[in-house]
Design a protein around this motif. Structure first.
Motif, PDB file in Angstrom:
ATOM      1  N   GLN A 173      74.777  25.146 -42.374  1.00  0.00           N
ATOM      2  CA  GLN A 173      74.558  24.345 -43.461  1.00  0.00           C
ATOM      3  C   GLN A 173      73.572  25.130 -44.156  1.00  0.00           C
ATOM      4  N   PRO A 174      73.483  24.854 -45.720  1.00  0.00           N
ATOM      5  CA  PRO A 174      72.477  25.467 -46.442  1.00  0.00           C
ATOM      6  C   PRO A 174      71.336  24.380 -46.627  1.00  0.00           C
ATOM      7  N   VAL A 175      69.934  24.602 -46.370  1.00  0.00           N
ATOM      8  CA  VAL A 175      68.810  23.843 -46.686  1.00  0.00           C
ATOM      9  C   VAL A 175      68.836  23.152 -48.194  1.00  0.00           C
ATOM     10  N   GLU A 176      69.448  23.877 -49.065  1.00  0.00           N
ATOM     11  CA  GLU A 176      69.404  23.513 -50.690  1.00  0.00           C
ATOM     12  C   GLU A 176      70.533  24.119 -51.248  1.00  0.00           C
ATOM     13  N   SER A 177      71.014  23.306 -52.169  1.00  0.00           N
ATOM     14  CA  SER A 177      72.149  23.806 -52.989  1.00  0.00           C
ATOM     15  C   SER A 177      71.719  23.316 -54.364  1.00  0.00           C
ATOM     16  N   SER A 178      72.118  24.414 -55.341  1.00  0.00           N
ATOM     17  CA  SER A 178      71.799  23.972 -56.703  1.00  0.00           C
ATOM     18  C   SER A 178      72.926  24.667 -57.849  1.00  0.00           C
ATOM     19  N   GLN A 179      72.790  24.354 -59.047  1.00  0.00           N
ATOM     20  CA  GLN A 179      73.811  24.953 -59.958  1.00  0.00           C
ATOM     21  C   GLN A 179      73.005  25.438 -60.870  1.00  0.00           C
ATOM     22  N   GLY A 180      72.960  26.811 -61.209  1.00  0.00           N
ATOM     23  CA  GLY A 180      72.164  27.578 -62.230  1.00  0.00           C
ATOM     24  C   GLY A 180      72.970  27.433 -63.421  1.00  0.00           C
ATOM     25  N   GLN A 181      72.435  28.360 -64.399  1.00  0.00           N
ATOM     26  CA  GLN A 181      73.154  28.510 -65.748  1.00  0.00           C
ATOM     27  C   GLN A 181      74.472  29.144 -65.465  1.00  0.00           C
ATOM     28  N   SER A 182      74.713  30.234 -64.630  1.00  0.00           N
ATOM     29  CA  SER A 182      75.906  31.008 -64.378  1.00  0.00           C
ATOM     30  C   SER A 182      76.408  31.145 -63.158  1.00  0.00           C
ATOM     31  N   ALA A 183      75.892  30.207 -62.092  1.00  0.00           N
ATOM     32  CA  ALA A 183      76.189  30.490 -60.535  1.00  0.00           C
ATOM     33  C   ALA A 183      75.688  29.335 -59.796  1.00  0.00           C
ATOM     34  N   GLY A 184      76.275  29.202 -58.918  1.00  0.00           N
ATOM     35  CA  GLY A 184      75.870  28.132 -57.704  1.00  0.00           C
ATOM     36  C   GLY A 184      75.228  28.833 -56.808  1.00  0.00           C
ATOM     37  N   LYS A 185      74.089  28.111 -56.349  1.00  0.00           N
ATOM     38  CA  LYS A 185      73.088  28.692 -55.285  1.00  0.00           C
ATOM     39  C   LYS A 185      73.307  27.816 -54.246  1.00  0.00           C
ATOM     40  N   LEU A 186      73.331  28.484 -52.946  1.00  0.00           N
ATOM     41  CA  LEU A 186      73.086  28.228 -51.544  1.00  0.00           C
ATOM     42  C   LEU A 186      71.554  28.673 -51.090  1.00  0.00           C
ATOM     43  N   ARG A 187      70.812  28.033 -50.456  1.00  0.00           N
ATOM     44  CA  ARG A 187      69.703  28.493 -49.833  1.00  0.00           C
ATOM     45  C   ARG A 187      69.839  28.436 -48.437  1.00  0.00           C
ATOM     46  N   PHE A 188      69.598  29.101 -47.452  1.00  0.00           N
ATOM     47  CA  PHE A 188      69.661  29.147 -46.048  1.00  0.00           C
ATOM     48  C   PHE A 188      68.121  29.507 -45.300  1.00  0.00           C
ATOM     49  N   ARG A 189      67.819  28.682 -44.368  1.00  0.00           N
ATOM     50  CA  ARG A 189      66.703  29.272 -43.707  1.00  0.00           C
ATOM     51  C   ARG A 189      66.969  30.368 -42.684  1.00  0.00           C
ATOM     52  N   THR A 190      66.047  31.228 -42.609  1.00  0.00           N
ATOM     53  CA  THR A 190      66.279  32.379 -41.719  1.00  0.00           C
ATOM     54  C   THR A 190      65.275  32.349 -40.461  1.00  0.00           C
ATOM     55  N   GLU A 191      65.543  32.997 -39.375  1.00  0.00           N
ATOM     56  CA  GLU A 191      64.791  33.164 -38.304  1.00  0.00           C
ATOM     57  C   GLU A 191      64.055  34.605 -38.539  1.00  0.00           C
ATOM     58  N   GLY A 192      62.813  34.480 -38.648  1.00  0.00           N
ATOM     59  CA  GLY A 192      61.946  35.760 -39.086  1.00  0.00           C
ATOM     60  C   GLY A 192      62.219  37.068 -38.252  1.00  0.00           C
ATOM     61  N   ASN A 193      62.787  36.803 -37.073  1.00  0.00           N
ATOM     62  CA  ASN A 193      63.109  37.930 -36.191  1.00  0.00           C
ATOM     63  C   ASN A 193      64.427  38.306 -36.092  1.00  0.00           C
ATOM     64  N   SER A 194      65.325  37.789 -36.910  1.00  0.00           N
ATOM     65  CA  SER A 194      66.714  38.134 -37.057  1.00  0.00           C
ATOM     66  C   SER A 194      66.916  39.433 -37.805  1.00  0.00           C
ATOM     67  N   LYS A 195      67.904  40.387 -37.283  1.00  0.00           N
ATOM     68  CA  LYS A 195      68.133  41.452 -38.339  1.00  0.00           C
ATOM     69  C   LYS A 195      69.116  41.226 -39.132  1.00  0.00           C
ATOM     70  N   SER A 196      70.208  40.581 -38.958  1.00  0.00           N
ATOM     71  CA  SER A 196      71.248  40.024 -39.870  1.00  0.00           C
ATOM     72  C   SER A 196      71.771  38.589 -39.570  1.00  0.00           C
ATOM     73  N   MET A 197      72.423  38.156 -40.769  1.00  0.00           N
ATOM     74  CA  MET A 197      72.876  36.921 -40.640  1.00  0.00           C
ATOM     75  C   MET A 197      74.162  36.782 -40.996  1.00  0.00           C
ATOM     76  N   SER A 198      74.985  35.702 -40.996  1.00  0.00           N
ATOM     77  CA  SER A 198      76.532  35.786 -41.328  1.00  0.00           C
ATOM     78  C   SER A 198      76.587  34.224 -41.884  1.00  0.00           C
ATOM     79  N   VAL A 199      77.239  34.131 -42.760  1.00  0.00           N
ATOM     80  CA  VAL A 199      77.634  32.739 -43.422  1.00  0.00           C
ATOM     81  C   VAL A 199      79.361  32.621 -43.486  1.00  0.00           C
ATOM     82  N   ARG A 200      79.647  31.594 -43.208  1.00  0.00           N
ATOM     83  CA  ARG A 200      81.061  31.359 -43.245  1.00  0.00           C
ATOM     84  C   ARG A 200      81.137  30.277 -44.204  1.00  0.00           C
ATOM     85  N   VAL A 201      82.064  30.566 -45.185  1.00  0.00           N
ATOM     86  CA  VAL A 201      82.453  29.829 -46.346  1.00  0.00           C
ATOM     87  C   VAL A 201      83.811  29.372 -46.306  1.00  0.00           C
TER      88      VAL A 201
END
Length: 169
Positions: free
Chosen positions: A108-136
């Motif tokens: 789940q994103p921690v924040e979602s917003s609608q910009g001028q030309s795109a929808g934005k989703l913000r995700f928290r990361t764990e500082g020690n993670s090398k990669s992240m996967s998001v499933r939509v």
């Protein structure tokens, strides 16, 4: 001994001379149509599933090239997390968002917003993670071509990936 006459000749019908060009063409098209369907040209199959990557190859999106309108589908987005990054933004262009309905996002994103030309989703990361996967999870709302442009990365330093989907009615 008299020559054997064919059944057609005995009945006074013209002799069968083989398949016409149109019959052979129709049969060939039927075979191509069935092969395309089995390979995924009209839905699930090896021709349908594909991957788009960013120019540097670090961001990868697995998606269906061919899909049906209102049928559930997935976007699997994998990307690197820079050391020390506390959040990652995923921006999806408006043109694509108008053609689909996002039903679920994992994580789940921690924040979602609608910009001028795109929808934005913000995700928290764990500082020690090398990669992240998001499933939509999403559904296409209209038939036709859908052009997607996704930007993924820490705020201010996104990497861009573009792809196209063909949506059947």
């Amino acid at each position: 001994m008299p020559a054997k006459r064919s059944a057609e000749a005995q009945l006074g019908l013209p002799e069968y001379r083989g398949h016409s060009r149109i019959e052979r063409l129709a049969f060939g098209l039927l075979v191509l149509f069935i092969a395309g369907a089995l390979l995924g040209l009209f839905g699930d199959g090896p021709l349908s599933h594909t991957t788009a990557t960013s120019a540097d190859g670090q961001v990868r999106i697995d998606y269906q090239r061919f899909c049906r309108r209102v049928t559930p589908q997935l976007l699997d987005i994998t990307f690197p997390v820079p050391a020390g990054a506390d959040s990652i933004e995923l921006a999806i262009n408006d043109e694509y968002l108008h053609g689909v309905q996002i039903t679920e996002t994992f994580p789940q994103p921690v924040e979602s917003s609608q910009g001028q030309s795109a929808g934005k989703l913000r995700f928290r990361t764990e500082g020690n993670s090398k990669s992240m996967s998001v499933r939509v999870h999403l559904r296409a709302l209209e038939a036709g071509l859908l052009d997607a442009r996704l930007q993924v990365g820490p705020p201010g330093r996104p990497k861009e990936v573009s792809f196209r989907q063909i949506v059947y009615p």
